[in-house]
Scaffold this motif. Sequence first.
Motif, PDB file in Angstrom:
ATOM      1  N   TYR A  68       0.832  -1.136  -0.159  1.00 51.20           N
ATOM      2  CA  TYR A  68      -0.226   0.073  -0.145  1.00 51.20           C
ATOM      3  C   TYR A  68       0.839   1.274   0.006  1.00 51.20           C
ATOM      4  N   GLU A  69       0.186   2.425   0.080  1.00 46.84           N
ATOM      5  CA  GLU A  69       0.809   3.739  -0.016  1.00 46.84           C
ATOM      6  C   GLU A  69       2.026   3.756   1.088  1.00 46.84           C
ATOM      7  N   GLU A  70       1.658   3.583   2.238  1.00 44.58           N
ATOM      8  CA  GLU A  70       2.686   3.469   3.273  1.00 44.58           C
ATOM      9  C   GLU A  70       4.025   2.638   3.045  1.00 44.58           C
ATOM     10  N   LEU A 106      14.285  -2.996 -10.218  1.00 41.61           N
ATOM     11  CA  LEU A 106      13.010  -2.979  -9.161  1.00 41.61           C
ATOM     12  C   LEU A 106      11.766  -3.358  -9.826  1.00 41.61           C
ATOM     13  N   ASN A 107      11.027  -4.206  -9.108  1.00 41.62           N
ATOM     14  CA  ASN A 107       9.844  -4.867  -9.668  1.00 41.62           C
ATOM     15  C   ASN A 107       8.897  -4.663  -8.566  1.00 41.62           C
ATOM     16  N   ILE A 108       8.000  -3.767  -8.483  1.00 39.92           N
ATOM     17  CA  ILE A 108       6.941  -3.500  -7.582  1.00 39.92           C
ATOM     18  C   ILE A 108       5.614  -3.359  -8.226  1.00 39.92           C
ATOM     19  N   SER A 109       5.563  -4.298  -9.151  1.00 35.47           N
ATOM     20  CA  SER A 109       4.231  -4.270  -9.842  1.00 35.47           C
ATOM     21  C   SER A 109       3.101  -4.971  -9.289  1.00 35.47           C
ATOM     22  N   SER A 110       2.044  -4.615  -9.300  1.00 38.11           N
ATOM     23  CA  SER A 110       0.755  -5.096  -8.782  1.00 38.11           C
ATOM     24  C   SER A 110       0.759  -5.350  -7.196  1.00 38.11           C
ATOM     25  N   ASN A 111       1.060  -4.079  -6.746  1.00 39.59           N
ATOM     26  CA  ASN A 111       1.468  -3.975  -5.167  1.00 39.59           C
ATOM     27  C   ASN A 111       0.560  -2.876  -4.575  1.00 39.59           C
ATOM     28  N   ALA A 112      -0.517  -2.364  -5.458  1.00 42.57           N
ATOM     29  CA  ALA A 112      -1.400  -1.434  -4.924  1.00 42.57           C
ATOM     30  C   ALA A 112      -0.724  -0.300  -4.196  1.00 42.57           C
ATOM     31  N   ARG A 162      21.866   4.952  -8.350  1.00 34.06           N
ATOM     32  CA  ARG A 162      23.096   4.841  -9.483  1.00 34.06           C
ATOM     33  C   ARG A 162      23.211   3.628 -10.387  1.00 34.06           C
ATOM     34  N   ALA A 163      22.704   2.544  -9.969  1.00 37.79           N
ATOM     35  CA  ALA A 163      22.866   1.373 -10.713  1.00 37.79           C
ATOM     36  C   ALA A 163      21.630   0.885 -11.325  1.00 37.79           C
ATOM     37  N   LEU A 164      20.545   1.450 -11.031  1.00 36.87           N
ATOM     38  CA  LEU A 164      19.062   1.140 -11.591  1.00 36.87           C
ATOM     39  C   LEU A 164      19.034   1.061 -13.036  1.00 36.87           C
ATOM     40  N   VAL A 165      18.757  -0.200 -13.797  1.00 36.82           N
ATOM     41  CA  VAL A 165      18.546   0.134 -15.371  1.00 36.82           C
ATOM     42  C   VAL A 165      17.053  -0.265 -15.553  1.00 36.82           C
ATOM     43  N   SER A 166      16.267  -1.055 -14.745  1.00 43.57           N
ATOM     44  CA  SER A 166      14.878  -1.365 -14.890  1.00 43.57           C
ATOM     45  C   SER A 166      14.164  -1.069 -13.554  1.00 43.57           C
ATOM     46  N   ILE A 167      12.949  -0.580 -13.967  1.00 46.52           N
ATOM     47  CA  ILE A 167      11.802  -0.566 -12.916  1.00 46.52           C
ATOM     48  C   ILE A 167      10.613  -0.864 -13.481  1.00 46.52           C
ATOM     49  N   ASP A 168       9.662  -1.808 -12.975  1.00 40.95           N
ATOM     50  CA  ASP A 168       8.563  -2.038 -13.256  1.00 40.95           C
ATOM     51  C   ASP A 168       7.569  -1.608 -12.208  1.00 40.95           C
ATOM     52  N   LEU A 169       6.782  -0.680 -12.458  1.00 43.51           N
ATOM     53  CA  LEU A 169       5.673   0.011 -11.495  1.00 43.51           C
ATOM     54  C   LEU A 169       4.220  -0.569 -12.019  1.00 43.51           C
ATOM     55  N   SER A 170       3.890  -1.376 -13.201  1.00 46.89           N
ATOM     56  CA  SER A 170       2.790  -1.767 -13.700  1.00 46.89           C
ATOM     57  C   SER A 170       1.629  -2.186 -12.672  1.00 46.89           C
ATOM     58  N   LEU A 189      11.514   1.488 -18.225  1.00 44.24           N
ATOM     59  CA  LEU A 189      10.127   1.580 -17.294  1.00 44.24           C
ATOM     60  C   LEU A 189       9.110   1.103 -17.915  1.00 44.24           C
ATOM     61  N   LYS A 190       8.549   0.346 -17.022  1.00 39.49           N
ATOM     62  CA  LYS A 190       7.299  -0.361 -17.182  1.00 39.49           C
ATOM     63  C   LYS A 190       6.301   0.162 -16.183  1.00 39.49           C
ATOM     64  N   VAL A 191       5.151   1.025 -16.654  1.00 46.47           N
ATOM     65  CA  VAL A 191       4.095   1.521 -15.740  1.00 46.47           C
ATOM     66  C   VAL A 191       2.921   1.222 -16.540  1.00 46.47           C
TER      67      VAL A 191
END
Length: 86
Positions: A1-3, A21-27, A53-61, A84-86
């Motif tokens: 959730y948001e918190e 970083l993959n935090i998809s489907s986490n409301a 500094r090392a981030l190359v991929s993030i999934d927030l879908s 980015l996947k959103v």
Amino acid sequence: YEEGAQAIAEALNGNKIMTELNISSNAITYVSGKGHGHMSGVIAISNAIPTMRALVSIDLSLNAIPESQSSRIKALCEPKGISLKV
């Protein structure tokens, strides 16, 4: 959730090791009793992106992130070459 998204963002701030970083489907826009649409967690994660500094991929879908906020995240990721996947 948001918190939880806010806590994740705090932990990610300044991270120099994480590449994906993959935090998809986490409301992450959800607040108990109020529903979806709350952006403080998403904004906190957005603010951490430039410090990672090392981030190359993030999934927030699948997190109900509106176009206005996803555009902001995209603008932060593109100059750093972050996928980015959103």
